[in-house]
Design a protein around this motif. Structure first.
Motif, PDB file in Angstrom:
ATOM      1  N   MET A 136       0.828  -1.206   0.000  1.00  0.00           N
ATOM      2  CA  MET A 136       0.000   0.000   0.000  1.00  0.00           C
ATOM      3  C   MET A 136       0.857   1.249   0.000  1.00  0.00           C
ATOM      4  O   MET A 136       0.563   2.220  -0.724  1.00  0.00           O
ATOM      5  CB  MET A 136      -0.922  -0.016   1.220  1.00  0.00           C
ATOM      6  CG  MET A 136      -1.875   1.171   1.273  1.00  0.00           C
ATOM      7  SD  MET A 136      -2.918   1.307  -0.211  1.00  0.00           S
ATOM      8  CE  MET A 136      -3.925  -0.171  -0.018  1.00  0.00           C
ATOM      9  N   ASN A 137       1.938   1.250   0.783  1.00  0.00           N
ATOM     10  CA  ASN A 137       2.825   2.413   0.807  1.00  0.00           C
ATOM     11  C   ASN A 137       3.531   2.600  -0.536  1.00  0.00           C
ATOM     12  O   ASN A 137       3.707   3.730  -1.007  1.00  0.00           O
ATOM     13  CB  ASN A 137       3.852   2.279   1.925  1.00  0.00           C
ATOM     14  CG  ASN A 137       3.241   2.452   3.299  1.00  0.00           C
ATOM     15  OD1 ASN A 137       2.122   2.953   3.429  1.00  0.00           O
ATOM     16  ND2 ASN A 137       3.951   2.043   4.325  1.00  0.00           N
ATOM     17  N   LEU A 195       4.939   9.804  -7.357  1.00  0.00           N
ATOM     18  CA  LEU A 195       6.025   9.907  -8.334  1.00  0.00           C
ATOM     19  C   LEU A 195       5.515  10.207  -9.734  1.00  0.00           C
ATOM     20  O   LEU A 195       6.236  10.781 -10.555  1.00  0.00           O
ATOM     21  CB  LEU A 195       6.827   8.603  -8.347  1.00  0.00           C
ATOM     22  CG  LEU A 195       7.753   8.388  -7.150  1.00  0.00           C
ATOM     23  CD1 LEU A 195       8.223   6.943  -7.092  1.00  0.00           C
ATOM     24  CD2 LEU A 195       8.941   9.335  -7.220  1.00  0.00           C
ATOM     25  N   SER A 196       4.283   9.825 -10.012  1.00  0.00           N
ATOM     26  CA  SER A 196       3.732  10.098 -11.340  1.00  0.00           C
ATOM     27  C   SER A 196       3.581  11.592 -11.590  1.00  0.00           C
ATOM     28  O   SER A 196       3.474  12.020 -12.748  1.00  0.00           O
ATOM     29  CB  SER A 196       2.377   9.407 -11.503  1.00  0.00           C
ATOM     30  OG  SER A 196       1.426   9.927 -10.572  1.00  0.00           O
ATOM     31  N   ALA A 197       3.570  12.388 -10.510  1.00  0.00           N
ATOM     32  CA  ALA A 197       3.451  13.846 -10.654  1.00  0.00           C
ATOM     33  C   ALA A 197       4.803  14.546 -10.715  1.00  0.00           C
ATOM     34  O   ALA A 197       4.855  15.769 -10.885  1.00  0.00           O
ATOM     35  CB  ALA A 197       2.629  14.411  -9.497  1.00  0.00           C
ATOM     36  N   VAL A 198       5.907  13.794 -10.556  1.00  0.00           N
ATOM     37  CA  VAL A 198       7.237  14.397 -10.639  1.00  0.00           C
ATOM     38  C   VAL A 198       7.601  14.585 -12.110  1.00  0.00           C
ATOM     39  O   VAL A 198       7.631  13.613 -12.875  1.00  0.00           O
ATOM     40  CB  VAL A 198       8.283  13.506  -9.946  1.00  0.00           C
ATOM     41  CG1 VAL A 198       9.683  14.090 -10.122  1.00  0.00           C
ATOM     42  CG2 VAL A 198       7.954  13.355  -8.468  1.00  0.00           C
ATOM     43  N   PRO A 199       7.875  15.812 -12.552  1.00  0.00           N
ATOM     44  CA  PRO A 199       8.200  16.044 -13.969  1.00  0.00           C
ATOM     45  C   PRO A 199       9.466  15.292 -14.382  1.00  0.00           C
ATOM     46  O   PRO A 199      10.530  15.468 -13.766  1.00  0.00           O
ATOM     47  CB  PRO A 199       8.413  17.568 -14.044  1.00  0.00           C
ATOM     48  CG  PRO A 199       7.714  18.116 -12.844  1.00  0.00           C
ATOM     49  CD  PRO A 199       7.836  17.069 -11.790  1.00  0.00           C
ATOM     50  N   LEU A 219       8.734  14.840  -2.990  1.00  0.00           N
ATOM     51  CA  LEU A 219       7.674  13.986  -2.440  1.00  0.00           C
ATOM     52  C   LEU A 219       7.403  14.284  -0.968  1.00  0.00           C
ATOM     53  O   LEU A 219       6.769  13.479  -0.292  1.00  0.00           O
ATOM     54  CB  LEU A 219       8.064  12.514  -2.583  1.00  0.00           C
ATOM     55  CG  LEU A 219       8.062  11.920  -3.989  1.00  0.00           C
ATOM     56  CD1 LEU A 219       8.496  10.459  -3.934  1.00  0.00           C
ATOM     57  CD2 LEU A 219       6.678  12.027  -4.628  1.00  0.00           C
ATOM     58  N   ARG A 220       7.878  15.410  -0.466  1.00  0.00           N
ATOM     59  CA  ARG A 220       7.746  15.714   0.952  1.00  0.00           C
ATOM     60  C   ARG A 220       6.318  15.564   1.477  1.00  0.00           C
ATOM     61  O   ARG A 220       6.105  14.899   2.502  1.00  0.00           O
ATOM     62  CB  ARG A 220       8.249  17.135   1.234  1.00  0.00           C
ATOM     63  CG  ARG A 220       8.227  17.493   2.715  1.00  0.00           C
ATOM     64  CD  ARG A 220       8.576  18.945   2.928  1.00  0.00           C
ATOM     65  NE  ARG A 220       7.496  19.813   2.469  1.00  0.00           N
ATOM     66  CZ  ARG A 220       7.522  21.149   2.553  1.00  0.00           C
ATOM     67  NH1 ARG A 220       8.591  21.756   3.028  1.00  0.00           N
ATOM     68  NH2 ARG A 220       6.510  21.873   2.136  1.00  0.00           N
ATOM     69  N   PRO A 221       5.295  16.125   0.841  1.00  0.00           N
ATOM     70  CA  PRO A 221       3.930  15.954   1.386  1.00  0.00           C
ATOM     71  C   PRO A 221       3.489  14.492   1.413  1.00  0.00           C
ATOM     72  O   PRO A 221       2.803  14.069   2.349  1.00  0.00           O
ATOM     73  CB  PRO A 221       3.060  16.780   0.422  1.00  0.00           C
ATOM     74  CG  PRO A 221       3.999  17.722  -0.246  1.00  0.00           C
ATOM     75  CD  PRO A 221       5.297  16.997  -0.346  1.00  0.00           C
ATOM     76  N   ILE A 222       3.896  13.720   0.392  1.00  0.00           N
ATOM     77  CA  ILE A 222       3.522  12.306   0.354  1.00  0.00           C
ATOM     78  C   ILE A 222       4.221  11.547   1.477  1.00  0.00           C
ATOM     79  O   ILE A 222       3.616  10.684   2.136  1.00  0.00           O
ATOM     80  CB  ILE A 222       3.874  11.683  -1.011  1.00  0.00           C
ATOM     81  CG1 ILE A 222       3.270  12.503  -2.145  1.00  0.00           C
ATOM     82  CG2 ILE A 222       3.406  10.247  -1.084  1.00  0.00           C
ATOM     83  CD1 ILE A 222       1.779  12.552  -2.141  1.00  0.00           C
ATOM     84  N   VAL A 223       5.501  11.856   1.710  1.00  0.00           N
ATOM     85  CA  VAL A 223       6.252  11.192   2.783  1.00  0.00           C
ATOM     86  C   VAL A 223       5.600  11.487   4.130  1.00  0.00           C
ATOM     87  O   VAL A 223       5.434  10.588   4.980  1.00  0.00           O
ATOM     88  CB  VAL A 223       7.721  11.646   2.773  1.00  0.00           C
ATOM     89  CG1 VAL A 223       8.464  11.098   3.992  1.00  0.00           C
ATOM     90  CG2 VAL A 223       8.415  11.188   1.496  1.00  0.00           C
ATOM     91  N   GLU A 224       5.220  12.735   4.376  1.00  0.00           N
ATOM     92  CA  GLU A 224       4.564  13.098   5.627  1.00  0.00           C
ATOM     93  C   GLU A 224       3.248  12.347   5.786  1.00  0.00           C
ATOM     94  O   GLU A 224       2.936  11.824   6.862  1.00  0.00           O
ATOM     95  CB  GLU A 224       4.324  14.604   5.672  1.00  0.00           C
ATOM     96  CG  GLU A 224       5.597  15.431   5.767  1.00  0.00           C
ATOM     97  CD  GLU A 224       5.304  16.915   5.757  1.00  0.00           C
ATOM     98  OE1 GLU A 224       4.110  17.274   5.607  1.00  0.00           O
ATOM     99  OE2 GLU A 224       6.239  17.716   5.906  1.00  0.00           O
TER     100      GLU A 224
END
Length: 285
Positions: free
Chosen positions: A164-165, A173-177, A203-208
């Motif tokens: 899941m993580n 990552l799909s949003a990283v240009p 990815l800081r917000p995703i990691v949080e």
């Protein structure tokens, strides 16, 4: 406009009703019962803070919270390993399609199935120890030794929630240009510099988000594995709050005491989550 609002409220009403019935009202009722002596059958007797005072001096509860603290300290593993695997899959390392399928496998299995499977693998005469013997190593009582029981259960829990993580990180990552990654490579950045100086900061917000959600999962969603693999033993070595609450409510018929534990667990998770978010934001800043 007014009709549209009415229609919108009607669509929200079923979800709101479910929330009130299965979330809000039980929380309020539990908060009240935490101050009572109640066995679930007779009338509840108001005892004030007696349940909470008992918790302070309860050695089993202290052991449970100590186990919880140790498990929370393993949080970097719960978050870091899926993050690295997601990055490698996103960058297209060899074998990425295999890993993409393999990590998802545990998600479709229930905790009962996973617990039963690893109970067989990790028992003293199980396949894991048979492998140790073939390698010339001494067998280990993974589930019956206090030194290894909690580590064994946590390792299985990490594997069970791993997919899941990874899925969440792949979505981020799909949003990283890709142009940014390509530009870094052209400038001479190696793989690890791309990962730790470009991808992970973006990815800081995703990691949080994953860290907070995983911490809540660690504290509140290991009951099935503990029940099947160790039954809380040996002794109290694998007790977690959710398991102890079940024991007090389901076997000891101390619903008031179990409710007090639930309130403490709710406050504990909330405080840890707030502190965790603030520490991460300060670190990133």
């Amino acid at each position: 406009m007014r009709n549209e609002r009415v229609v919108a409220y009607l669509f929200v009403l079923p979800a709101l009703g479910l929330f009130l019935v299965f979330r809000f009202f039980p929380l309020v009722a539990g908060s009240v019962y935490a101050f009572t002596d109640w066995n679930g059958i007779a009338d509840a007797r108001w005892i004030g803070l007696a349940n909470f005072r008992e918790l302070i001096f309860d050695p089993v509860f202290r052991d449970t919270m100590r186990n919880t603290a140790w498990v929370i300290l393993s949080l970097p593993i719960w978050v870091g390993l899926p993050l690295l695997l997601a990055v490698f899959i996103h960058l297209g390392v060899p074998g990425a399609p295999f890993f993409r399928a393999a990590y998802f496998f545990p998600i479709v299995l229930s905790s009962i199935i996973i617990g039963t499977m690893f109970s067989i693998i990790m028992r003293f005469d199980g396949s894991l120890n048979q492998l140790f013997i073939l390698l010339g190593l001494e067998p280990v009582d993974w589930l019956g030794d206090q030194r290894f029981a909690l580590i064994s259960v946590v390792s299985v829990a990490i594997w069970a929630h791993f997919g899941m993580n990874v899925l969440i990180f792949l979505s981020g990552l799909s949003a990283v240009p890709p142009e940014i990654i390509d530009a870094a490579r052209v400038d001479g950045a190696n793989l690890w510099q791309v990962i730790f100086r470009i991808i992970i900061p973006m990815l800081r917000p995703i990691v949080e988000f994953v860290a907070v959600i995983t911490m809540i999962t660690v504290v509140t969603s290991m009951f099935g594995l503990i029940y099947i693999m160790t039954g809380g033993g040996p002794g109290t070595a694998t007790y977690m709050p959710e398991f102890l609450i079940w024991l007090m409510q389901g076997e000891s018929n101390r619903l008031g005491y179990a409710a007090a534990m639930s309130i403490v667990l709710f406050a504990f998770v909330g405080c840890i989550g707030v502190v965790q978010i603030r520490m991460m934001r300060r670190e990133w800043e």
